[in-house]
Write a protein that holds these residues in place. Structure first.
Motif, PDB file in Angstrom:
ATOM      1  N   ARG A 134       0.825  -1.209   0.000  1.00  0.00           N
ATOM      2  CA  ARG A 134       0.000   0.000   0.000  1.00  0.00           C
ATOM      3  C   ARG A 134       0.859   1.258   0.000  1.00  0.00           C
ATOM      4  NH1 ARG A 134      -3.257  -1.494   5.017  1.00  0.00           N
ATOM      5  NH2 ARG A 134      -3.235   0.764   5.337  1.00  0.00           N
ATOM      6  N   GLU A 137       2.262   1.822  -3.462  1.00  0.00           N
ATOM      7  CA  GLU A 137       1.173   2.261  -4.338  1.00  0.00           C
ATOM      8  C   GLU A 137       0.795   3.711  -4.070  1.00  0.00           C
ATOM      9  OE1 GLU A 137      -1.109  -2.045  -4.963  1.00  0.00           O
ATOM     10  OE2 GLU A 137      -1.828  -0.618  -3.459  1.00  0.00           O
ATOM     11  N   ALA A 138       0.795   4.098  -2.791  1.00  0.00           N
ATOM     12  CA  ALA A 138       0.462   5.475  -2.435  1.00  0.00           C
ATOM     13  C   ALA A 138       1.524   6.455  -2.930  1.00  0.00           C
ATOM     14  CB  ALA A 138       0.301   5.598  -0.920  1.00  0.00           C
ATOM     15  N   GLU A 140       3.457   5.991  -5.445  1.00  0.00           N
ATOM     16  CA  GLU A 140       3.279   6.039  -6.891  1.00  0.00           C
ATOM     17  C   GLU A 140       2.119   6.971  -7.251  1.00  0.00           C
ATOM     18  OE1 GLU A 140       4.132   5.408 -10.760  1.00  0.00           O
ATOM     19  OE2 GLU A 140       5.231   4.354  -9.161  1.00  0.00           O
ATOM     20  N   ARG A 141       1.061   6.874  -6.511  1.00  0.00           N
ATOM     21  CA  ARG A 141      -0.126   7.690  -6.777  1.00  0.00           C
ATOM     22  C   ARG A 141       0.171   9.179  -6.673  1.00  0.00           C
ATOM     23  NH1 ARG A 141      -5.809   7.688  -6.204  1.00  0.00           N
ATOM     24  NH2 ARG A 141      -6.414   9.529  -7.410  1.00  0.00           N
ATOM     25  N   ALA A 166       0.688  10.749   0.836  1.00  0.00           N
ATOM     26  CA  ALA A 166       0.766   9.296   0.674  1.00  0.00           C
ATOM     27  C   ALA A 166       0.530   8.593   2.007  1.00  0.00           C
ATOM     28  CB  ALA A 166       2.123   8.902   0.086  1.00  0.00           C
ATOM     29  N   LEU A 169      -3.017   8.282   2.604  1.00  0.00           N
ATOM     30  CA  LEU A 169      -3.631   7.244   1.769  1.00  0.00           C
ATOM     31  C   LEU A 169      -3.388   5.854   2.375  1.00  0.00           C
ATOM     32  CD1 LEU A 169      -2.762   8.519  -1.822  1.00  0.00           C
ATOM     33  CD2 LEU A 169      -4.868   8.853  -0.509  1.00  0.00           C
ATOM     34  N   GLU A 199      -7.502  15.992  -7.294  1.00  0.00           N
ATOM     35  CA  GLU A 199      -7.673  14.693  -7.949  1.00  0.00           C
ATOM     36  C   GLU A 199      -8.181  13.641  -6.958  1.00  0.00           C
ATOM     37  OE1 GLU A 199      -3.926  13.741  -9.637  1.00  0.00           O
ATOM     38  OE2 GLU A 199      -4.038  15.293 -11.189  1.00  0.00           O
ATOM     39  N   LEU A 200      -7.632  13.643  -5.751  1.00  0.00           N
ATOM     40  CA  LEU A 200      -8.079  12.693  -4.741  1.00  0.00           C
ATOM     41  C   LEU A 200      -9.541  12.941  -4.377  1.00  0.00           C
ATOM     42  CD1 LEU A 200      -4.931  12.612  -2.439  1.00  0.00           C
ATOM     43  CD2 LEU A 200      -5.711  10.795  -3.966  1.00  0.00           C
ATOM     44  N   GLN A 203     -11.535  11.988  -7.986  1.00  0.00           N
ATOM     45  CA  GLN A 203     -11.426  10.617  -8.470  1.00  0.00           C
ATOM     46  C   GLN A 203     -11.677   9.572  -7.383  1.00  0.00           C
ATOM     47  OE1 GLN A 203      -7.627  10.206 -10.481  1.00  0.00           O
ATOM     48  NE2 GLN A 203      -7.940  12.071 -11.669  1.00  0.00           N
ATOM     49  N   ASP A 204     -11.253   9.871  -6.161  1.00  0.00           N
ATOM     50  CA  ASP A 204     -11.390   8.905  -5.072  1.00  0.00           C
ATOM     51  C   ASP A 204     -12.544   9.236  -4.130  1.00  0.00           C
ATOM     52  OD1 ASP A 204      -8.787   8.675  -6.232  1.00  0.00           O
ATOM     53  OD2 ASP A 204      -8.152   7.480  -4.531  1.00  0.00           O
TER      54      ASP A 204
END
Length: 266
Positions: A134, A137-138, A140-141, A166, A169, A199-200, A203-204
């Motif tokens: 995780r 991935e965070a 990277e995000r 991150a 996240l 964006e968060l 999109q999220d």
């Protein structure tokens, strides 16, 4: 249909420091999925409001309740017994990043899991494999995975702030409260951080409440503004309502020409 609790509910809350009133009888409700800018001059009470909402600061005795997603944070100047459960749903982003500077960015991101794993794992750095996954991935995000192995102290302010996001996240926060997250950043880094928060949100579906000195960033990235002046909420509405006259009311005559300035560019 079942009711949906507000992401943030503040009911008649006051905070004083000695004889100075930082926040006066403030009430606010933020719905899940909103992106709200708290604006106002220095000392207006916006950071105090955000810290009260997270239980980092206690309100005065006699104040009403503050809740996060229905969980009580505090009431009557006392923390709730369920405050840790409430805080777990919110990632708090500080102006000065609040990272462990000697640790890698990767390790800092994994710290977002501390409320979800056994204490000994956090103390020894023995994070479970799913947390490590995780964390990468965070990173990277938010666009800093290439710096994962670097010490936080060796990174730019913008990189550190994205690392802090991150971490939120990894925490699996449902909301992000950001207190002046771009105040210490250069314009390019500031735009990157604000775009990331937007964006968060879009999109999220994360709820975002952000305190900002820079009105242009609020105008560009947020849909709702809550303005404070001398500890009182004097405007709560759509960004489109921040007219020249309204901004002069909020900030004073020194901001008379603020609407004539060139807007922030993405």
């Amino acid at each position: 249909m079942a009711s949906v609790d507000p992401a943030l509910s503040v009911d008649r809350v006051t905070k004083t420091y000695g004889t100075a009133v930082a926040l006066s009888d403030a009430s606010l409700s933020v719905q899940p999925g909103e992106m709200v800018a708290l604006i106002g001059a220095s000392g207006s009470g916006k950071s105090t409001l955000l810290r009260l909402a997270s239980g980092l600061v206690l309100a005065d005795s006699g104040s009403g309740a503050i809740r996060l997603f229905g969980e009580k944070v505090q009431e009557n100047g006392k923390l709730s017994a369920r405050v840790r459960r409430a805080r777990a749903k919110v990632g708090f982003i500080f102006q000065q990043f609040n990272l462990v500077t000697r640790a890698s960015l990767y390790a800092n991101a994994m710290l977002g899991s501390l409320g979800q794993i056994a204490p000994w794992r956090g103390i020894t750095g023995s994070f479970p494999d799913d947390v490590r996954k995780r964390a990468m991935e965070a990173l990277e995000r938010v666009g800093v995975a290439g710096h994962a192995g670097k010490r936080a102290a060796n990174l730019s302010g913008g990189q550190q702030q994205r690392g802090a996001i991150a971490r939120a996240l990894v925490q699996r926060a449902e909301a992000i409260f950001a207190d002046e997250p771009i105040a210490s950043l250069d314009p390019v880094s500031a735009r990157r951080v604000m775009r990331l928060l937007a964006e968060l949100n879009e999109q999220d579906g994360l709820t975002v409440v952000v305190t900002l000195h820079q009105v242009d960033y609020a105008l560009k990235y947020c849909r709702r503004a809550v303005a404070l002046k001398a500890g009182k909420i004097i405007y709560d509405g759509p960004i489109s309502g921040l007219t020249r006259e309204r901004l002069i009311e909020i900030y004073g005559d020194e901001y008379r020409d603020v609407m004539d300035e060139e807007p922030v560019r993405a």
